[in-house]
Write a protein that holds these residues in place. Structure first.
Motif, PDB file in Angstrom:
ATOM      1  N   THR A 142       7.655   7.026  -1.769  1.00  0.00           N
ATOM      2  CA  THR A 142       8.889   7.661  -2.027  1.00  0.00           C
ATOM      3  C   THR A 142       8.634   8.271  -3.616  1.00  0.00           C
ATOM      4  O   THR A 142       8.403   7.402  -4.559  1.00  0.00           O
ATOM      5  CB  THR A 142      10.116   6.833  -2.019  1.00  0.00           C
ATOM      6  N   VAL A 143       9.000   9.452  -3.841  1.00  0.00           N
ATOM      7  CA  VAL A 143       8.777   9.913  -5.239  1.00  0.00           C
ATOM      8  C   VAL A 143      10.032  10.822  -5.253  1.00  0.00           C
ATOM      9  O   VAL A 143      10.742  11.512  -4.489  1.00  0.00           O
ATOM     10  CB  VAL A 143       7.480  11.045  -5.197  1.00  0.00           C
ATOM     11  N   PHE A 144      10.546  10.734  -6.362  1.00  0.00           N
ATOM     12  CA  PHE A 144      11.720  11.727  -6.939  1.00  0.00           C
ATOM     13  C   PHE A 144      11.234  12.490  -8.241  1.00  0.00           C
ATOM     14  O   PHE A 144      10.478  12.325  -8.922  1.00  0.00           O
ATOM     15  CB  PHE A 144      12.641  10.649  -7.587  1.00  0.00           C
ATOM     16  N   THR A 145      11.785  13.888  -7.987  1.00  0.00           N
ATOM     17  CA  THR A 145      11.533  14.759  -8.989  1.00  0.00           C
ATOM     18  C   THR A 145      12.716  15.475  -9.375  1.00  0.00           C
ATOM     19  O   THR A 145      13.783  15.581  -8.824  1.00  0.00           O
ATOM     20  CB  THR A 145      10.595  16.036  -8.484  1.00  0.00           C
ATOM     21  N   CYS A 146      12.806  16.008 -10.757  1.00  0.00           N
ATOM     22  CA  CYS A 146      13.729  16.965 -11.131  1.00  0.00           C
ATOM     23  C   CYS A 146      13.081  18.146 -11.756  1.00  0.00           C
ATOM     24  O   CYS A 146      11.896  18.165 -12.370  1.00  0.00           O
ATOM     25  CB  CYS A 146      14.656  16.225 -12.348  1.00  0.00           C
ATOM     26  N   GLY A 147      14.099  19.218 -12.083  1.00  0.00           N
ATOM     27  CA  GLY A 147      13.673  20.157 -12.475  1.00  0.00           C
ATOM     28  C   GLY A 147      14.907  20.979 -13.406  1.00  0.00           C
ATOM     29  O   GLY A 147      16.083  20.543 -13.326  1.00  0.00           O
ATOM     30  N   TRP A 148      14.744  22.123 -14.084  1.00  0.00           N
ATOM     31  CA  TRP A 148      15.671  22.836 -14.749  1.00  0.00           C
ATOM     32  C   TRP A 148      16.609  23.413 -13.750  1.00  0.00           C
ATOM     33  O   TRP A 148      17.452  24.303 -14.261  1.00  0.00           O
ATOM     34  CB  TRP A 148      14.802  23.677 -15.737  1.00  0.00           C
ATOM     35  N   ASP A 149      16.342  23.483 -12.440  1.00  0.00           N
ATOM     36  CA  ASP A 149      17.316  24.167 -11.589  1.00  0.00           C
ATOM     37  C   ASP A 149      18.499  23.208 -11.390  1.00  0.00           C
ATOM     38  O   ASP A 149      19.352  23.631 -10.467  1.00  0.00           O
ATOM     39  CB  ASP A 149      16.649  24.382 -10.324  1.00  0.00           C
ATOM     40  N   GLY A 150      18.474  22.023 -12.034  1.00  0.00           N
ATOM     41  CA  GLY A 150      19.787  21.097 -12.036  1.00  0.00           C
ATOM     42  C   GLY A 150      19.686  20.095 -10.520  1.00  0.00           C
ATOM     43  O   GLY A 150      20.565  19.763 -10.221  1.00  0.00           O
ATOM     44  N   VAL A 151      18.407  20.145  -9.996  1.00  0.00           N
ATOM     45  CA  VAL A 151      18.488  19.570  -8.548  1.00  0.00           C
ATOM     46  C   VAL A 151      17.556  18.276  -8.810  1.00  0.00           C
ATOM     47  O   VAL A 151      16.573  18.409  -9.596  1.00  0.00           O
ATOM     48  CB  VAL A 151      18.036  20.199  -7.428  1.00  0.00           C
ATOM     49  N   ILE A 152      17.791  17.125  -8.175  1.00  0.00           N
ATOM     50  CA  ILE A 152      17.120  16.161  -8.118  1.00  0.00           C
ATOM     51  C   ILE A 152      16.338  15.827  -6.494  1.00  0.00           C
ATOM     52  O   ILE A 152      17.364  15.906  -5.699  1.00  0.00           O
ATOM     53  CB  ILE A 152      17.604  14.745  -8.655  1.00  0.00           C
TER      54      ILE A 152
ATOM     55  N   LYS B  86       0.822  -1.400  -0.039  1.00  0.00           N
ATOM     56  CA  LYS B  86       0.026  -0.061   0.120  1.00  0.00           C
ATOM     57  C   LYS B  86       0.922   1.275  -0.119  1.00  0.00           C
ATOM     58  O   LYS B  86       1.660   1.233   0.726  1.00  0.00           O
ATOM     59  CB  LYS B  86      -0.829   0.008   1.441  1.00  0.00           C
ATOM     60  N   CYS B  87       0.324   2.304  -0.867  1.00  0.00           N
ATOM     61  CA  CYS B  87       1.235   3.522  -1.032  1.00  0.00           C
ATOM     62  C   CYS B  87       0.496   4.515  -0.219  1.00  0.00           C
ATOM     63  O   CYS B  87      -0.579   4.677   0.065  1.00  0.00           O
ATOM     64  CB  CYS B  87       1.408   3.706  -2.287  1.00  0.00           C
ATOM     65  N   TYR B  88       1.335   5.602   0.014  1.00  0.00           N
ATOM     66  CA  TYR B  88       0.957   6.757   0.861  1.00  0.00           C
ATOM     67  C   TYR B  88       1.581   8.052   0.159  1.00  0.00           C
ATOM     68  O   TYR B  88       2.536   8.024  -0.685  1.00  0.00           O
ATOM     69  CB  TYR B  88       1.369   7.016   2.148  1.00  0.00           C
ATOM     70  N   VAL B  89       0.906   9.280   0.214  1.00  0.00           N
ATOM     71  CA  VAL B  89       1.330  10.497  -0.323  1.00  0.00           C
ATOM     72  C   VAL B  89       2.749  10.932   0.530  1.00  0.00           C
ATOM     73  O   VAL B  89       2.606  10.924   1.693  1.00  0.00           O
ATOM     74  CB  VAL B  89       0.154  11.499  -0.338  1.00  0.00           C
ATOM     75  N   PRO B  90       3.725  11.285  -0.106  1.00  0.00           N
ATOM     76  CA  PRO B  90       5.004  11.711   0.715  1.00  0.00           C
ATOM     77  C   PRO B  90       4.575  13.151   1.414  1.00  0.00           C
ATOM     78  O   PRO B  90       3.588  13.838   0.951  1.00  0.00           O
ATOM     79  CB  PRO B  90       6.024  12.143  -0.339  1.00  0.00           C
ATOM     80  N   LYS B  91       5.278  13.317   2.246  1.00  0.00           N
ATOM     81  CA  LYS B  91       5.093  14.600   3.262  1.00  0.00           C
ATOM     82  C   LYS B  91       6.275  15.671   3.320  1.00  0.00           C
ATOM     83  O   LYS B  91       5.743  16.650   3.544  1.00  0.00           O
ATOM     84  CB  LYS B  91       4.780  14.057   4.888  1.00  0.00           C
ATOM     85  N   LYS B  92       7.451  15.312   2.680  1.00  0.00           N
ATOM     86  CA  LYS B  92       8.525  16.446   2.751  1.00  0.00           C
ATOM     87  C   LYS B  92       9.636  15.768   1.848  1.00  0.00           C
ATOM     88  O   LYS B  92       9.675  14.702   1.449  1.00  0.00           O
ATOM     89  CB  LYS B  92       8.937  16.505   4.049  1.00  0.00           C
ATOM     90  N   CYS B  93      10.417  16.636   1.433  1.00  0.00           N
ATOM     91  CA  CYS B  93      11.627  16.521   0.759  1.00  0.00           C
ATOM     92  C   CYS B  93      12.684  15.928   1.984  1.00  0.00           C
ATOM     93  O   CYS B  93      13.066  16.712   2.753  1.00  0.00           O
ATOM     94  CB  CYS B  93      12.287  17.778   0.051  1.00  0.00           C
ATOM     95  N   THR B  94      13.445  14.787   1.369  1.00  0.00           N
ATOM     96  CA  THR B  94      14.343  13.969   2.215  1.00  0.00           C
ATOM     97  C   THR B  94      15.659  14.253   1.894  1.00  0.00           C
ATOM     98  O   THR B  94      16.573  13.967   2.591  1.00  0.00           O
ATOM     99  CB  THR B  94      13.665  12.813   2.756  1.00  0.00           C
TER     100      THR B  94
END
Length: 495
Positions: free
Chosen positions: A481-491, A190-198
């Motif tokens: 656990t979710v991973f995101t990336c952007g054009w600021d160069g940070v994952i 079962k999955c849950y919505v993430p709460k913060k950036c770790t």
């Protein structure tokens, strides 16, 4: 008496007509005898007929004005000849073909390259503002690939002798999921919505355009950077493991194969490269002189992959031979997405800037279904639901639309996800492994989470600065656990 007179007149008219016919025939015969019946006879060819053999021989043996003065080069002034020699020497140092007959001009291969470049400009002139420039003299060869392992020697292999790409023990539960059945991982946990950036993964000099997780286990993260580099990160240690440098322009897309031992990368330099994940070796380089937009491995064969290109075609390659095995050419604009559905990839869904979705049978170059209506917008991202029954598309009218993933591929008009701003950006969509949640970035750098059943926004975060949250993936084993990336160069890693 009248009858005899009239009969005599009729006989005289007949005699005159016969004499006239004989005169015309004699005249024609006389004219024919005066003409010389050879290969340039106008009776046979007319005045606009093709040149005769005699004329061809005369023309072939004659010298042109340039030939009489010694050729094109010898007829030029000394300054111009010196400049031409300088340009040819510069091209020779760049590796271009200068094997002309006089030793100064370019050979036939250089002419072919120039024609190909001109053809590329003609084909892509309508979207010149979206594609990188191709200027005269640009080298049509890929750069030499390099790689760097960032791990210390003792971490390259574990105590069992396994390579650094082997899955750690805590994530091996993902290997228990049977990939032979679609949707087998839905009930795994079962999955849950993430709460913060770790965690934050830093290492790219420019923005990060795409991120992909290692198949089934997700212990490695592959990133495609706008600096032309690809990097593989360890999810457990939060550190970069290896860097792959093989493109001279921004990397557009990356894709692992079915077991993660290889991956593909495509770039705006118009080259596609197949890499060995562990060693960093280039196993193949492919190009059709078009900008590749999207890559996908064929689910049933790792030796075959398909590429969506800027010339409106989907091209299937055999990675062992490098040959094109099939072309799918029915879109009217560059192809943005390729998704395999039904029976492990026997059907293929593609979307394009022409605001259409096409459904194809594998290895058949004619679509079996068109999905298009006047209310549709372009869909630059498509993601398949974990059950395989639906697929979600990022519509550029700031909403996520849903279609059936099999059978009729009908649109689900009651299931739409809105609230984010994605107009102009190809922001990735990610599903939780149990299919209960859907997440997406937006053009303002935010990250949104929706409930799949109710289409309601559950949470939104400020994820990235200086641009959109362009990529997002949900871990296949870790529940929230979710991973995101952007054009600021940070994952970023969210838990």
């Amino acid at each position: 008496v009248k009858d005899d007179r009239f009969n005599d007149d009729d006989n005289d008219d007949d005699d005159n007509n016969n004499n006239t016919k004989e005169t015309k025939s004699n005249k024609r015969k006389r004219m024919e005898q005066e003409l010389v019946n050879d290969s340039d006879d106008e009776i046979n060819y007319g005045i606009w007929g093709p040149p005769t053999e005699e004329m061809k021989k005369i023309q072939a043996n004659s010298l042109s004005t340039l030939d009489k003065v010694g050729g094109v080069v010898d007829s030029l002034p000394e300054e111009m000849r010196a400049e031409r020699a300088h340009l040819v020497e510069r091209n020779r140092r760049k590796g271009m073909d200068v094997s002309g007959p006089d030793g100064m001009t370019a050979g036939p291969n250089a002419n072919l390259d120039r024609e190909n470049q001109n053809f590329d400009k003609m084909v892509e002139r309508k979207m010149a503002h979206l594609l990188p420039p191709r200027i005269d003299g640009e080298e049509a060869v890929a750069i030499d690939p390099t790689t760097k392992l960032h791990l210390p020697p003792e971490e390259e292999f574990n105590y069992k002798g396994e390579s650094w790409i082997a899955c750690p023990t805590e994530l091996r539960s993902g290997l228990d999921i049977d990939d032979s059945e679609v949707g087998a991982g839905v009930d795994h946990h079962k999955c849950y919505v993430p709460k913060k950036c770790t965690a934050r993964f830093l290492g790219h000099n420019k923005g990060v355009h795409r991120i992909r997780l290692f198949p089934r286990t997700g212990h490695l993260l592959l990133s495609a950077g706008l600096d032309g580099k690809c990097k593989v990160w360890s999810v457990m240690t939060k550190k970069v493991c290896r860097t792959y440098i093989g493109h001279s322009a921004a990397v557009r897309d990356v894709q692992f194969n079915n077991d993660g031992t290889k991956f593909l990368s495509c770039s705006f330099d118009r080259f596609i490269r197949l890499w060995d994940t562990e060693k960093g070796d280039v196993l193949g380089t492919y190009t059709n002189r078009r900008v590749p937009y999207v890559l996908k491995f064929f689910p049933k064969d790792d030796n075959i992959f398909v590429v969506g290109c800027s010339d409106n075609k989907i091209v299937a390659y055999d990675s062992t031979s490098g040959e094109v095995t099939q072309e799918y050419n029915h879109h009217l604009a560059p192809v943005n997405t390729i998704t395999f559905v039904e029976d492990h990839g026997m059907k293929m869904i593609t979307s394009s800037d022409d605001k259409k979705i096409l459904v194809w049978e594998w290895d058949i170059g004619v679509p079996i279904k068109y999905i298009s209506d006047p209310t549709m917008h372009s869909i630059p991202v498509v993601t398949l639901h974990p059950t395989g029954n639906f697929f979600a598309g990022q519509s550029l009218d700031n909403q996520i639309v849903v279609y059936q993933g099999k059978d009729r591929f009908a649109v689900q008009r009651k299931k739409k996800f809105s609230g984010h701003l994605v107009s102009g950006y190809a922001c990735d969509i990610a599903f939780s492994p149990d299919g209960q949640f859907i997440c997406s970035g937006d053009g303002n750098g935010k990250l949104f989470f929706w409930d799949w059943r109710r289409s309601k926004i559950l949470q939104k975060y400020r994820a990235h600065d200086k641009g959109p949250t362009i990529g997002s993936v949900w871990h296949p084993v870790l529940p929230s656990t979710v991973f995101t990336c952007g054009w600021d160069g940070v994952i970023k890693m969210w838990e």
